[in-house]
Design a protein around this motif. Structure first.
Motif, PDB file in Angstrom:
ATOM      1  N   VAL A 128     -82.657 -98.134 -15.465  1.00  0.00           N
ATOM      2  CA  VAL A 128     -82.309 -99.119 -16.569  1.00  0.00           C
ATOM      3  C   VAL A 128     -80.827 -99.287 -16.403  1.00  0.00           C
ATOM      4  O   VAL A 128     -80.281-100.547 -16.354  1.00  0.00           O
ATOM      5  N   LEU A 129     -80.007 -98.319 -16.295  1.00  0.00           N
ATOM      6  CA  LEU A 129     -78.468 -98.085 -16.324  1.00  0.00           C
ATOM      7  C   LEU A 129     -78.118 -98.994 -14.820  1.00  0.00           C
ATOM      8  O   LEU A 129     -77.248 -99.834 -15.108  1.00  0.00           O
ATOM      9  N   SER A 130     -78.794 -98.907 -13.815  1.00  0.00           N
ATOM     10  CA  SER A 130     -78.345 -99.335 -12.838  1.00  0.00           C
ATOM     11  C   SER A 130     -78.468-101.123 -12.771  1.00  0.00           C
ATOM     12  O   SER A 130     -77.702-101.585 -12.256  1.00  0.00           O
ATOM     13  N   VAL A 131     -79.639-101.439 -13.376  1.00  0.00           N
ATOM     14  CA  VAL A 131     -79.754-103.120 -13.513  1.00  0.00           C
ATOM     15  C   VAL A 131     -78.607-103.417 -14.510  1.00  0.00           C
ATOM     16  O   VAL A 131     -77.896-104.378 -14.083  1.00  0.00           O
ATOM     17  N   LEU A 132     -78.831-102.775 -15.579  1.00  0.00           N
ATOM     18  CA  LEU A 132     -77.695-103.435 -16.385  1.00  0.00           C
ATOM     19  C   LEU A 132     -76.080-103.047 -16.206  1.00  0.00           C
ATOM     20  O   LEU A 132     -75.264-103.914 -16.812  1.00  0.00           O
ATOM     21  N   PHE A 135     -73.441-105.757 -16.952  1.00  0.00           N
ATOM     22  CA  PHE A 135     -72.282-105.546 -17.987  1.00  0.00           C
ATOM     23  C   PHE A 135     -71.519-104.452 -17.431  1.00  0.00           C
ATOM     24  O   PHE A 135     -71.546-103.129 -17.752  1.00  0.00           O
ATOM     25  N   THR A 136     -70.788-105.070 -16.287  1.00  0.00           N
ATOM     26  CA  THR A 136     -69.900-103.975 -15.844  1.00  0.00           C
ATOM     27  C   THR A 136     -68.749-103.446 -16.390  1.00  0.00           C
ATOM     28  O   THR A 136     -68.353-102.338 -15.878  1.00  0.00           O
ATOM     29  N   ASP A 137     -68.450-103.913 -17.443  1.00  0.00           N
ATOM     30  CA  ASP A 137     -67.379-103.068 -18.299  1.00  0.00           C
ATOM     31  C   ASP A 137     -67.845-102.190 -19.162  1.00  0.00           C
ATOM     32  O   ASP A 137     -66.996-101.556 -20.073  1.00  0.00           O
ATOM     33  N   THR A 138     -69.190-101.878 -19.445  1.00  0.00           N
ATOM     34  CA  THR A 138     -69.707-101.049 -20.018  1.00  0.00           C
ATOM     35  C   THR A 138     -69.906 -99.482 -19.646  1.00  0.00           C
ATOM     36  O   THR A 138     -70.420 -99.565 -18.394  1.00  0.00           O
ATOM     37  N   GLN A 139     -69.595 -98.754 -20.413  1.00  0.00           N
ATOM     38  CA  GLN A 139     -69.711 -97.324 -19.969  1.00  0.00           C
ATOM     39  C   GLN A 139     -70.968 -96.873 -19.739  1.00  0.00           C
ATOM     40  O   GLN A 139     -72.163 -97.150 -20.670  1.00  0.00           O
ATOM     41  N   GLU A 140     -71.164 -96.050 -18.686  1.00  0.00           N
ATOM     42  CA  GLU A 140     -72.677 -95.452 -18.669  1.00  0.00           C
ATOM     43  C   GLU A 140     -73.282 -94.839 -19.793  1.00  0.00           C
ATOM     44  O   GLU A 140     -74.258 -95.024 -20.184  1.00  0.00           O
ATOM     45  N   SER A 141     -72.300 -94.087 -20.401  1.00  0.00           N
ATOM     46  CA  SER A 141     -72.729 -93.106 -21.406  1.00  0.00           C
ATOM     47  C   SER A 141     -73.018 -94.192 -22.695  1.00  0.00           C
ATOM     48  O   SER A 141     -74.105 -93.662 -23.573  1.00  0.00           O
ATOM     49  N   ALA A 142     -72.505 -95.293 -22.787  1.00  0.00           N
ATOM     50  CA  ALA A 142     -72.813 -96.371 -23.669  1.00  0.00           C
ATOM     51  C   ALA A 142     -74.304 -96.728 -23.705  1.00  0.00           C
ATOM     52  O   ALA A 142     -75.163 -96.881 -24.624  1.00  0.00           O
ATOM     53  N   ILE A 143     -74.742 -97.135 -22.371  1.00  0.00           N
ATOM     54  CA  ILE A 143     -76.058 -97.628 -22.129  1.00  0.00           C
ATOM     55  C   ILE A 143     -76.989 -96.425 -22.460  1.00  0.00           C
ATOM     56  O   ILE A 143     -78.182 -96.708 -23.102  1.00  0.00           O
ATOM     57  N   ALA A 164     -76.649 -93.944 -24.548  1.00  0.00           N
ATOM     58  CA  ALA A 164     -76.666 -93.888 -26.016  1.00  0.00           C
ATOM     59  C   ALA A 164     -77.460 -95.145 -26.692  1.00  0.00           C
ATOM     60  O   ALA A 164     -78.333 -94.708 -27.498  1.00  0.00           O
ATOM     61  N   LEU A 165     -77.670 -96.204 -26.028  1.00  0.00           N
ATOM     62  CA  LEU A 165     -78.566 -97.317 -26.628  1.00  0.00           C
ATOM     63  C   LEU A 165     -79.958 -97.039 -26.177  1.00  0.00           C
ATOM     64  O   LEU A 165     -80.852 -97.144 -26.931  1.00  0.00           O
ATOM     65  N   LEU A 166     -80.157 -96.235 -25.044  1.00  0.00           N
ATOM     66  CA  LEU A 166     -81.406 -95.976 -24.616  1.00  0.00           C
ATOM     67  C   LEU A 166     -82.055 -94.955 -25.508  1.00  0.00           C
ATOM     68  O   LEU A 166     -83.011 -95.086 -26.185  1.00  0.00           O
ATOM     69  N   ARG A 167     -81.249 -93.973 -26.029  1.00  0.00           N
ATOM     70  CA  ARG A 167     -81.681 -93.054 -27.042  1.00  0.00           C
ATOM     71  C   ARG A 167     -81.903 -93.662 -28.563  1.00  0.00           C
ATOM     72  O   ARG A 167     -82.687 -93.365 -29.172  1.00  0.00           O
ATOM     73  N   GLU A 168     -80.956 -94.404 -28.842  1.00  0.00           N
ATOM     74  CA  GLU A 168     -81.274 -95.330 -30.092  1.00  0.00           C
ATOM     75  C   GLU A 168     -82.327 -95.977 -30.187  1.00  0.00           C
ATOM     76  O   GLU A 168     -83.063 -95.967 -31.443  1.00  0.00           O
ATOM     77  N   LEU A 169     -82.871 -96.744 -28.844  1.00  0.00           N
ATOM     78  CA  LEU A 169     -84.145 -97.495 -29.244  1.00  0.00           C
ATOM     79  C   LEU A 169     -85.309 -96.665 -29.311  1.00  0.00           C
ATOM     80  O   LEU A 169     -86.190 -96.694 -29.996  1.00  0.00           O
ATOM     81  N   CYS A 170     -85.073 -95.251 -28.687  1.00  0.00           N
ATOM     82  CA  CYS A 170     -86.329 -94.441 -28.923  1.00  0.00           C
ATOM     83  C   CYS A 170     -86.172 -93.863 -30.206  1.00  0.00           C
ATOM     84  O   CYS A 170     -87.297 -93.722 -30.938  1.00  0.00           O
ATOM     85  N   ARG A 171     -85.006 -93.304 -31.022  1.00  0.00           N
ATOM     86  CA  ARG A 171     -85.002 -92.825 -32.258  1.00  0.00           C
ATOM     87  C   ARG A 171     -85.548 -94.092 -33.255  1.00  0.00           C
ATOM     88  O   ARG A 171     -86.094 -93.602 -34.206  1.00  0.00           O
ATOM     89  N   ASP A 172     -85.253 -95.309 -33.078  1.00  0.00           N
ATOM     90  CA  ASP A 172     -85.915 -96.342 -33.981  1.00  0.00           C
ATOM     91  C   ASP A 172     -87.145 -96.687 -33.665  1.00  0.00           C
ATOM     92  O   ASP A 172     -87.720 -97.734 -34.256  1.00  0.00           O
TER      93      ASP A 172
END
Length: 99
Positions: free
Chosen positions: A25-29, A33-41, A43-51
């Motif tokens: 997922v990270l590689s594709v995104l 979204f080249t200016d987005t930190q890997e850690s942010a991506i 974090a969003l994966l974890r958020e989607l799981c939590r929700d």
């Protein structure tokens, strides 16, 4: 729709096609979204799981360490449809403005 929602929409879209592991997922995104930190991506994966929009599971090992895979849930499909509709509306309004 902010960048965070666009990334979530993109993640959910990828998962409507098939289950994917985090780095995939990270590689594709990260290409989009080249200016987005890997850690942010991640974090969003974890958020989607939590929700409860996605769920994770450990995949089969193939000579290397086990990978954590993500799959979309039924509520995730609903969220995906909601975000996609918001995106279509924003795109329509921007098109009307000539942007």
């Amino acid at each position: 729709m902010l960048k965070k929602d666009l990334i979530k929409l993109s993640m959910l879209h990828l998962l409507t096609v098939n289950d994917r592991y985090g780095y995939e997922v990270l590689s594709v995104l990260h290409r989009i979204f080249t200016d987005t930190q890997e850690s942010a991506i991640y974090a969003l994966l974890r958020e989607l799981c939590r929700d409860k929009y996605t769920e994770s599971y450990m995949g089969e090992t193939s000579g290397g360490p086990a990978r954590k895979y993500y799959r979309i849930t039924e509520s995730g499909r609903e969220k995906y449809n909601q975000l996609a509709e918001q995106w279509r509306m924003i795109k329509k309004f921007l098109d009307e403005l000539g942007i």
